[in-house]
Design an enzyme around this catalytic site. Structure first.
Site, PDB file in Angstrom:
ATOM      1  N   HIS A 255       0.846  -1.216   0.000  1.00  0.00           N
ATOM      2  CA  HIS A 255       0.000   0.000   0.000  1.00  0.00           C
ATOM      3  C   HIS A 255       0.880   1.265   0.000  1.00  0.00           C
ATOM      4  CE1 HIS A 255      -4.087  -1.561   0.462  1.00  0.00           C
ATOM      5  NE2 HIS A 255      -3.627  -2.459   1.318  1.00  0.00           N
TER       6      HIS A 255
ATOM      7  N   ASP B 171      -7.552  -2.408  -1.549  1.00  0.00           N
ATOM      8  CA  ASP B 171      -8.523  -3.199  -0.792  1.00  0.00           C
ATOM      9  C   ASP B 171      -9.892  -2.924  -1.391  1.00  0.00           C
ATOM     10  OD1 ASP B 171      -6.476  -4.042   0.929  1.00  0.00           O
ATOM     11  OD2 ASP B 171      -6.747  -2.292   2.218  1.00  0.00           O
TER      12      ASP B 171
ATOM     13  N   GLU C 205      -6.456 -12.188   3.574  1.00  0.00           N
ATOM     14  CA  GLU C 205      -7.465 -11.119   3.460  1.00  0.00           C
ATOM     15  C   GLU C 205      -8.133 -11.181   2.091  1.00  0.00           C
ATOM     16  OE1 GLU C 205      -5.128  -7.802   6.248  1.00  0.00           O
ATOM     17  OE2 GLU C 205      -5.115  -7.562   4.062  1.00  0.00           O
TER      18      GLU C 205
ATOM     19  N   HIS D 274      -7.770  -7.841  -0.198  1.00  0.00           N
ATOM     20  CA  HIS D 274      -6.476  -7.215  -0.528  1.00  0.00           C
ATOM     21  C   HIS D 274      -5.889  -7.812  -1.816  1.00  0.00           C
ATOM     22  CE1 HIS D 274      -2.448  -5.445   0.576  1.00  0.00           C
ATOM     23  NE2 HIS D 274      -2.060  -6.436  -0.201  1.00  0.00           N
TER      24      HIS D 274
HETATM   25 ZN   LIG Z   1      -4.695  -4.114   1.886  1.00  0.00          ZN
END
Ligand SMILES: [Zn+2]
Length: 211
Positions: free
Chosen positions: A125, A132, A191, A194
């Protein structure tokens, strides 16, 4: 010699053209119908505090180009999993580029490398190389049902978690297949929201604070 001089004059132009892919750009300028809901610009996040000072989402140009391909494909989805979407589907972004200073703050609050990247090495990021996302119905802006909400740091957020209703699994799989097959992104196993672009993994770690 004159040829060499000309080449030397052109060199900065060539170099800047090559580095443009890692330049941070505003996502909305390239994909106007993408939905932004930057959770770190609110206190509705794991840190329970506002960490950003803008509602603009920035990403590296290369990443935005790939996301545009994804959005263009999703818009065509008029039917999915037994439901009709008259204006197709689209993406909602929860987080994109994140200043490195914010990464240090997050690490202080949650020093768990499964869910927060160590700021010493940085998060993708911080390079504008990760995003995301979730899916929305373009007609209503409503999110499609997914396994968890954003930043749910539990095993339920994992791509390998399968104890879920069939429609939720189908939504997670649609997001994955379109981000990977159309966008060229890679998943992060812990996740479901992501995604990062391998081509952007070498982009520089940034601490630019957008206003
Ligand atoms: Zn992320």
């Amino acid at each position: 010699m004159r040829k060499l001089a000309l080449w030397l004059m052109l060199l900065p132009l060539i170099v800047s053209a090559q580095s443009a892919d890692d330049e941070l750009v505003k996502v909305k300028a390239f994909i106007p119908d993408i939905v932004l809901d930057l959770k770190y610009n609110t206190s509705d996040n794991f840190a329970e505090q506002k960490l950003y000072s803008t509602d603009e989402c920035f990403l590296a140009l290369n990443v935005v180009k790939q996301l545009k391909l994804v959005q263009d494909s999703l818009r065509m989805f008029r039917q999915h999993n037994g439901t009709s979407y008259p204006q197709g589907l689209g993406l909602k972004i929860w987080d994109g580029y994140r200043p490195r200073a914010v990464q240090y703050l997050m690490w202080e609050i949650l020093p768990d490398p499964t869910f927060v990247a160590d700021p010493a090495t940085g998060s993708s990021h911080n390079r504008g190389a990760a995003v995301d996302v979730t899916l929305v119905d373009r007609a209503t802006g409503e999110e499609l049902e997914m396994p968890t909400c954003f930043d749910d740091f539990s095993e339920r957020a994992s791509h390998s978690y399968s104890n879920l209703p069939a429609n939720i699994l189908a939504n997670r799989e649609l997001l994955e297949s379109i981000m990977v097959d159309v966008g060229g992104f890679v998943i992060y196993s812990a996740e479901w929201w992501h995604y990062s672009l391998p081509a952007a993994a070498a982009f520089p770690l940034l601490d630019f604070q957008p206003k």
